[in-house]
Motif scaffolding. Sequence first.
Motif: not given
Lengths: 70, 247
Positions: A17, A20-25, A27-29, A31-32, A34-36, B52-53, B56, B59, B106, B110, B113, B215, B219, B222
């Motif tokens: 998995h 899936y898990v790493w791509s989701a994290y 993308i979230a990171i 975006v975050m 970029w938001l800051v 483990n999925s 997710i 987040i 997001v 997520t 995914i 967070f 933001v 900001l």
Amino acid sequence: MIFRFDSFQHFLQMDGHGGYVWSAYLIAILVMVWLVAGPLFRQSRVRQTVTRELRRETARHHSAGEAGKE
Amino acid sequence: MWQWFHRLGSPRWFYQTSGKWLPWLAGITFVLLLVGLVWGLGFAPRDAKQGNSFRIIYIHVPASFLALAGYYVMAIAGAVGLIWKMKLADMVMKSAAPLGAALTFVALVTGAIWGKPTWGTYWVWDARITSMLVLLFLYMGVMALQHSYTSVDAANKASAVLSLVGMVNIPIIYKSVDWWYTLHQPATIKFTEAPTMHPDMFHPLLVMIVGFYCFYALVLILNTRSEILHRERRSSWVKDVVLQNQR
């Protein structure tokens, strides 16, 4: 509390998995971050514009003062 | 009371006060998110059914929470701006729109995914997912309205009306998993009941939710600050702030 994976390899793969898990994290990171960063960039741009205008203003005052002397 | 209300409505007061709090808020947010991330990714037990999925969730759920809570913030700020003509409220509404849209994005991505290994598909037209997509469009509608008027007042009025009308969608999103029992699982956490999750899984989620709230506040502040600086760039106090290089 224990680390649930026996190796770094296992941590990355997550029993199939990982993708899936790493791509989701990821993308979230992204975006975050970029938001800051967005408003911070915008602020520094506005500050630069204001500084430029202030400099122009003082230059104008200066030249006006010199013109008055003549 | 009214004096406080007026002071809060002053963009200058907000800018200078929030500048003092900002480093603390940023620090707390960073620590909470880092702790929650490491805890959720490496130390929470794996789910018996999903494997483990399920990680997710750390987040997906906080982002969804804030996507919804952010809509309240935007609509309430819009209403305050509409009723009391408070400039600061209009700026908060404008600042909340792209932030809410990003968090909804997001949550949707997520979720998609997560859906692949769990349901076997990235996307279904399930009630919860569809109503979240509508939420994204509402946020984007407010963003579009902000740019489609030459007059700032007209843009604020139109965006406030749209965000208030869009409030109809919020209870639909909350209730969608109970009304239409399709694919999305019911809520994991309810304020009225004890969590159905194991504490070892629930505690990192709690840390992440609090971290996401911080967070969001960070933001939003900001965004609002950069909006204030931009709109008031011709005023003398902004010139002072820039000259003295204040935060």
